[in-house]
Design an enzyme around this catalytic site. Structure first.
Site, PDB file in Angstrom:
ATOM      1  N   ILE A   1      -5.950 -32.489  44.081  1.00  0.00           N
ATOM      2  CA  ILE A   1      -5.486 -31.755  42.898  1.00  0.00           C
ATOM      3  C   ILE A   1      -4.968 -30.358  43.274  1.00  0.00           C
ATOM      4  O   ILE A   1      -4.119 -29.797  42.573  1.00  0.00           O
ATOM      5  CB  ILE A   1      -6.611 -31.694  41.837  1.00  0.00           C
ATOM      6  CG1 ILE A   1      -6.048 -31.455  40.454  1.00  0.00           C
ATOM      7  CG2 ILE A   1      -7.685 -30.669  42.202  1.00  0.00           C
ATOM      8  CD1 ILE A   1      -7.040 -31.701  39.324  1.00  0.00           C
TER       9      ILE A   1
ATOM     10  N   GLN B   1     -17.756 -28.420  52.506  1.00  0.00           N
ATOM     11  CA  GLN B   1     -17.728 -29.563  51.590  1.00  0.00           C
ATOM     12  C   GLN B   1     -18.051 -29.088  50.179  1.00  0.00           C
ATOM     13  O   GLN B   1     -19.108 -28.491  49.953  1.00  0.00           O
ATOM     14  CB  GLN B   1     -18.739 -30.632  52.031  1.00  0.00           C
ATOM     15  CG  GLN B   1     -18.681 -31.877  51.164  1.00  0.00           C
ATOM     16  CD  GLN B   1     -19.625 -32.984  51.640  1.00  0.00           C
ATOM     17  OE1 GLN B   1     -20.413 -32.799  52.572  1.00  0.00           O
ATOM     18  NE2 GLN B   1     -19.541 -34.133  50.981  1.00  0.00           N
TER      19      GLN B   1
ATOM     20  N   HIS C   1     -15.450 -37.912  51.935  1.00  0.00           N
ATOM     21  CA  HIS C   1     -13.990 -38.089  51.868  1.00  0.00           C
ATOM     22  C   HIS C   1     -13.332 -37.503  53.098  1.00  0.00           C
ATOM     23  O   HIS C   1     -13.786 -36.508  53.651  1.00  0.00           O
ATOM     24  CB  HIS C   1     -13.418 -37.438  50.597  1.00  0.00           C
ATOM     25  CG  HIS C   1     -13.822 -36.002  50.433  1.00  0.00           C
ATOM     26  ND1 HIS C   1     -15.066 -35.635  49.949  1.00  0.00           N
ATOM     27  CD2 HIS C   1     -13.180 -34.852  50.714  1.00  0.00           C
ATOM     28  CE1 HIS C   1     -15.153 -34.310  49.934  1.00  0.00           C
ATOM     29  NE2 HIS C   1     -14.026 -33.805  50.395  1.00  0.00           N
ATOM     30  N   LEU C   2     -12.228 -38.126  53.460  1.00  0.00           N
ATOM     31  CA  LEU C   2     -11.416 -37.690  54.583  1.00  0.00           C
ATOM     32  C   LEU C   2     -10.149 -37.076  53.999  1.00  0.00           C
ATOM     33  O   LEU C   2      -9.506 -37.681  53.132  1.00  0.00           O
ATOM     34  CB  LEU C   2     -11.075 -38.937  55.415  1.00  0.00           C
ATOM     35  CG  LEU C   2     -10.446 -38.799  56.787  1.00  0.00           C
ATOM     36  CD1 LEU C   2     -11.337 -37.999  57.723  1.00  0.00           C
ATOM     37  CD2 LEU C   2     -10.189 -40.195  57.346  1.00  0.00           C
ATOM     38  N   HIS C   3      -9.815 -35.844  54.436  1.00  0.00           N
ATOM     39  CA  HIS C   3      -8.551 -35.232  54.012  1.00  0.00           C
ATOM     40  C   HIS C   3      -7.453 -35.656  54.990  1.00  0.00           C
ATOM     41  O   HIS C   3      -7.618 -35.504  56.205  1.00  0.00           O
ATOM     42  CB  HIS C   3      -8.626 -33.703  54.087  1.00  0.00           C
ATOM     43  CG  HIS C   3      -9.593 -33.056  53.147  1.00  0.00           C
ATOM     44  ND1 HIS C   3      -9.179 -32.330  52.044  1.00  0.00           N
ATOM     45  CD2 HIS C   3     -10.944 -32.977  53.154  1.00  0.00           C
ATOM     46  CE1 HIS C   3     -10.249 -31.826  51.428  1.00  0.00           C
ATOM     47  NE2 HIS C   3     -11.328 -32.208  52.079  1.00  0.00           N
TER      48      HIS C   3
END
Ligand code: 5GP
Ligand code: ZN
Length: 116
Positions: free
Chosen positions: A33, A96, A102-104
């Site tokens: 986002i 975090q 989650h993986l960016h």
């Protein structure tokens, strides 16, 4: 035990809007986002796992799945040639902010090192 709604679980289950770019029975990927680069995609296991520290026996395959999807999406985003960065923030010092692993996938511009 109080049940805090997890924003990423809500996205995975279509209860909150996001631009989902990939989904299968194990993994969901959607655009961040607040992107920090032209490509900024978050790749998450559908199963709620708080962080890398909370992996249970058998979850290792999910990490493999995240990286496979990242590579596939890098191809799709046409950033394989120019290069890209994968980031997995873990815990407060790791930066975090959402407690769902989650993986960016970040790319489309030149990255710097060391990170901030
Ligand atoms: P972390 O800081 O935990 O490594 O990364 C969390 C990421 O999730 C941040 O980059 C943040 O912009 C993104 N994010 C937080 N809430 C939402 C949301 O509701 N939708 C989407 N698409 N991304 C979010
Ligand atoms: Zn979750």
């Amino acid at each position: 035990m109080s049940k805090q709604p997890c924003i990423f679980c809500q996205i995975i289950h279509n209860e909150v809007n996001a631009i989902i770019v990939y989904q299968d029975d194990r993994v969901t990927a959607f655009r961040d986002i607040h992107p920090v680069s032209p490509t900024h995609i978050l790749i998450t296991p559908n199963k709620h796992i708080e962080s890398l520290n909370m992996l249970a026996a058998g979850d290792e395959v999910l990490i493999q799945n995240l990286f496979s999807v990242a590579r596939e999406l890098a191809l799709q985003e046409k950033i394989v040639g120019s290069g890209f960065r994968l980031v997995l923030n873990t815990g407060p010092d790791g930066g975090q902010s959402v407690a769902h692993l989650h993986l960016h996938l970040i790319g489309g511009r030149r990255m710097h090192w060391p990170p901030g």
